[in-house]
Structures are given as structure tokens and as C-alpha cells.
Design an enzyme around this catalytic site. Sequence first.
Site, PDB file in Angstrom:
ATOM      1  N   LYS A  22       9.199   8.414  -4.927  1.00 14.24           N
ATOM      2  CA  LYS A  22       9.517   7.740  -3.657  1.00 14.24           C
ATOM      3  C   LYS A  22       9.774   6.250  -3.884  1.00 14.24           C
ATOM      4  O   LYS A  22      10.793   5.712  -3.452  1.00 14.24           O
ATOM      5  CB  LYS A  22       8.338   7.935  -2.696  1.00 14.24           C
ATOM      6  CG  LYS A  22       8.299   6.983  -1.529  1.00 14.24           C
ATOM      7  CD  LYS A  22       7.032   7.220  -0.723  1.00 14.24           C
ATOM      8  CE  LYS A  22       6.722   6.106   0.240  1.00 14.24           C
ATOM      9  NZ  LYS A  22       6.205   4.892  -0.411  1.00 14.24           N
ATOM     10  N   ASN A  23       8.854   5.577  -4.564  1.00 13.49           N
ATOM     11  CA  ASN A  23       8.964   4.117  -4.661  1.00 13.49           C
ATOM     12  C   ASN A  23      10.141   3.677  -5.529  1.00 13.49           C
ATOM     13  O   ASN A  23      10.658   2.574  -5.346  1.00 13.49           O
ATOM     14  CB  ASN A  23       7.658   3.507  -5.184  1.00 13.49           C
ATOM     15  CG  ASN A  23       6.558   3.580  -4.130  1.00 13.49           C
ATOM     16  OD1 ASN A  23       6.850   3.665  -2.935  1.00 13.49           O
ATOM     17  ND2 ASN A  23       5.308   3.596  -4.562  1.00 13.49           N
ATOM     18  N   CYS A 117       2.915   1.369   5.812  1.00  8.59           N
ATOM     19  CA  CYS A 117       1.517   1.735   6.008  1.00  8.59           C
ATOM     20  C   CYS A 117       0.720   0.511   6.447  1.00  8.59           C
ATOM     21  O   CYS A 117       0.965  -0.608   5.986  1.00  8.59           O
ATOM     22  CB  CYS A 117       0.927   2.262   4.711  1.00  8.59           C
ATOM     23  SG  CYS A 117       1.484   3.909   4.293  1.00  8.59           S
ATOM     24  N   ARG A 122       1.093  -8.306   5.023  1.00  8.38           N
ATOM     25  CA  ARG A 122       2.137  -8.084   4.012  1.00  8.38           C
ATOM     26  C   ARG A 122       2.941  -9.361   3.826  1.00  8.38           C
ATOM     27  O   ARG A 122       4.052  -9.481   4.323  1.00  8.38           O
ATOM     28  CB  ARG A 122       3.071  -6.950   4.448  1.00  8.38           C
ATOM     29  CG  ARG A 122       2.432  -5.598   4.353  1.00  8.38           C
ATOM     30  CD  ARG A 122       3.414  -4.492   4.665  1.00  8.38           C
ATOM     31  NE  ARG A 122       2.768  -3.215   4.495  1.00  8.38           N
ATOM     32  CZ  ARG A 122       2.740  -2.534   3.363  1.00  8.38           C
ATOM     33  NH1 ARG A 122       3.340  -2.998   2.295  1.00  8.38           N
ATOM     34  NH2 ARG A 122       2.116  -1.379   3.293  1.00  8.38           N
ATOM     35  N   ASP A 307      -2.381   3.190  -4.798  1.00  7.75           N
ATOM     36  CA  ASP A 307      -1.906   4.372  -4.081  1.00  7.75           C
ATOM     37  C   ASP A 307      -2.664   5.648  -4.466  1.00  7.75           C
ATOM     38  O   ASP A 307      -2.409   6.709  -3.897  1.00  7.75           O
ATOM     39  CB  ASP A 307      -0.402   4.579  -4.325  1.00  7.75           C
ATOM     40  CG  ASP A 307       0.450   3.616  -3.512  1.00  7.75           C
ATOM     41  OD1 ASP A 307      -0.116   2.896  -2.665  1.00  7.75           O
ATOM     42  OD2 ASP A 307       1.674   3.577  -3.723  1.00  7.75           O
ATOM     43  N   ARG A 399       6.207  11.112   5.159  1.00  4.59           N
ATOM     44  CA  ARG A 399       6.982   9.979   4.662  1.00  4.59           C
ATOM     45  C   ARG A 399       7.147  10.038   3.148  1.00  4.59           C
ATOM     46  O   ARG A 399       8.122   9.518   2.615  1.00  4.59           O
ATOM     47  CB  ARG A 399       6.264   8.654   4.986  1.00  4.59           C
ATOM     48  CG  ARG A 399       6.422   8.172   6.411  1.00  4.59           C
ATOM     49  CD  ARG A 399       5.779   6.797   6.566  1.00  4.59           C
ATOM     50  NE  ARG A 399       6.130   5.985   5.414  1.00  4.59           N
ATOM     51  CZ  ARG A 399       5.314   5.156   4.779  1.00  4.59           C
ATOM     52  NH1 ARG A 399       4.084   4.989   5.189  1.00  4.59           N
ATOM     53  NH2 ARG A 399       5.721   4.464   3.725  1.00  4.59           N
TER      54      ARG A 399
END
Length: 424
Positions: A22-23, A117, A122, A307, A399
Amino acid sequence: MDKFVVHGPCRLSGKVNISGAKNAALAILPATLLVDGSCHIENVPDISDIRAYLEILESLGSKITKISNNEYIIDNSNISSAIASYELTSKFRASYYLLGALIGKFNDVQISLPGGCNLGARPIDQHIKAFEKLGASVEVLRGNVYAKRTTTLKGTSIFFDVVSVGATINAILAATLSDGVTTIENPAKEPHIVDVANFLNSAGAKIKGAGTDIIKITGVNSLKQVSSYSVIPDQIEAGTFMVAATATKGDITINNCIPKHMEPITAKLVEAGAIVEEFETSIRVKMDSVPNPINVKTMPYPGFPTDMQPQISTLATIANGTSVIIENIWESRFQYTDELAKMGADISAHASTAIIKGVKSLYGSPVKCHDLRAGASMIIAGLIADGTTEVYEIQHILRGYENIVDKFTALGAKIEFVPDNSQK
Ligand code: UD1
């Protein structure tokens, strides 16, 4: 509300195929904006964050051809706008890569501040610092970020004060088409940073040192079409199944992963008592005892990934002793511990530390997902627990995990997706 229903306890066994990362994919999609011509990308995970990113690219003028659920041809030759809509970009973190990619190519760029999330503040000061060093001016106003330049960005030296995955990728994106040489010191070294650099290099970029302490980018005038690029396997999805195997005293072979990327996770699972066998592109995880307690501190790669923190904490709830988990990356990443407590876990979290005293077993309960990885840990908890666990707010899980119900079911889990019929 849609939910997953998990009937525990169960012992997982069999084989599972890991999807694309995903990332990495969420950074490679915006990176295609720098390319003149089309990019054929394979091993793209079929998850809602990717579908949302494709929608953003289409809104900017990308022509996207879907070859299959995991394969796309993206042609950005006719991008008509460098202004990304608030509705589309404000929802997730990776939208900030649009800034780096678009300011590499256009004079005026606007996106909204990143969402994603809810893990705490951030900040994007390091991203802004990199863009400014390269010669752009950046303004943050009423939830939007505006980046402008009057000439091509100029190669420079960037030293990051904190190790940031997002800022490192953004600096690489912005510097790729700049004039001259850019060095990035104190960069993040995550596998997906190397993957983005490899993708850009396959299009003709000159990026050296991704994954090491200094990244050197020699700017090029343009990038050419990419006839085939395959996204690396997802380190965190693989790690989630490794923990699930250990927590359920199972025996799983995890195919299509890169064992080197798994080392920080493997090391902790071995401490917990798992037997981990590594092959070229797969890992077998076997467990036949009550887990030992584990102490974990999350760190940038090659440290233990933030994560994986909720999943490893879930394993610790049934260890034969007390575990200490320290979260060093995000300030609010222990919200899920209240959900584990509902299932009988003895867990107390304050500031950056969670103390987890192992109990004999968890019991099923309704729980909710606070974020993506916390959601995955609710499923693991449901697999360990006696009885039925209803997992709510599963949009977080969707997601980032492709076909998660099918994958766990194939390993012997009793898990089902129950749609919300109350709207009908
Ligand atoms: C981070 C994780 C990444 C994970 C993702 C989602 C690290 C180093 N990064 O990536 O592995 O996949 O969350 O959970 O583990 N920071 C600043 N200023 C900035 C940018 C970041 O102070 O301009 C701080 C953040 O507040 C955070 C740390 O640096 O404490 C790491 O942030 P960063 O790596 O940028 O976050 P993500 O890219 O979201």
C-alpha cells in the site's frame, strides 16, 4: 454499520499470498505525474486507498486504463490541473505526495492538508523545508497547501531534523526533474522509499542511495514511459499474518514477501517463541507454545514499524508475563487498547508506553477499529478470543488490506463480512 464477525478461537494454517505494498503504491501513483508518457504498473493492491488515489489522478486529467484489479496503465501526458480537490485529498495522508510530484512539474500547486488515520498531529514542516530549499515558495492557509515556483527547482542539500517517510519521498519527487544535484541527509529508509526511487529510475531518473543514510538525486530534464513496473510486496500485510500465525499457535507460509523487509518483525516473533523459516520470497511462521512477553520500541526502518505496533501488542495480551510497548512515532496510537481491554486484556497505556500483562485468554466482544492497523489487530484478537467478536468501523481495514476476509478464511479462520442492512 458494516462489520466483520469473527468466531474464535482458531488455529491458522496454510498459505497466504501477500499483495502489493500500500505505502509504495500510494507514492508510485503520484510519481507517475512526473513521467511523460504512460506507466504500466503491476501488483497494485486492490484497496480503497488506491481507488481513492486513482480518482484524484483522474480529477487532475490522468487517463487510467484498468487491466485487472491489480494492474493499471496510467497516462499523465494531458494533466489539465495542478489543483487537487479538497473533498478527494483531505481524506488521506498519502495525498501530500501530490505536492512533491506536481511542484516538480508545474508552477502553481494546491492541495489540502493530509488526513488519514487519526494517530496524532501530522506536521509537514520537513516537507515544506525541502520544497523551499529546492526553490519553491510554500504557504499553508485555511487547510490548504499552496506551492509555487517561478523557475525549475534547483538542486540543493537537504538535512531532515526528523526521520520522515513522507518528507523523504516528497523531496525525492520534487528533486527528480530539478536542475543540478540534490542530497538528502537523515532520510527515512523504509522499503517503499527504495521502491519509489526504483520506479523513478526505471523512467530515467538518477536517484542513488535510497535505503541508505544519504540519497543523491541528479536532476534530469524529463522521464520516459515505463513499460512495466511491479510494486514490492506489503511488509505490513505480511507482518500482520506473521503475528496472526503466532497468536493463534498456527503454522502459516506467507508467500510473495521479501524476508529481509520482515527482519524487525521476525526478530520480535522469535523472541516471543515462534519458529520462523525464511525462503527466497516466502516465510513460514510456526508457533506451538504460549508466547513469551516482548518489549518493543517503534522506530523508523530498520527498526520495529509503528504500523505493526497494534498487532504485536495484541499478541502480548496472551503472553506468559508482562510486555512493554513504546510508541516513538505517533502520539495517539494506543486508542485501540480500550477495545482490547473490552476483550479481557490487561493493558494500560499512558503517553507513549503500554504495559501489557498477559492473560490466559481473551473473550469475544463488540469492538471498533480506531485506524487501519488497529483494525487488523481487532481481527487478530477475535481469532484468539473465546466466542464471537464483532468488529465495527471496518472501513479503516478496507483502506489497506486486500481481500482480508478471503485470505483469513483460506487459513481456517471463521470470519465473515456482514453488511449493514439497516439502510434498506
Ligand atoms: C509514518 C511512519 C510510516 C507509517 C505511517 C503510517 C515512520 C518513520 N514513519 O509515515 O512507517 O507507515 O506513519 O502509520 O515510521 N514529522 C515531523 N515533520 C514533518 C513530517 C513528520 O515532525 O514534516 C514527524 C511526525 O510527526 C512523526 C514522524 O516525524 O512523528 C514520522 O513521520 P512520517 O514518517 O513523515 O510519517 P508518515 O510518512 O505518515
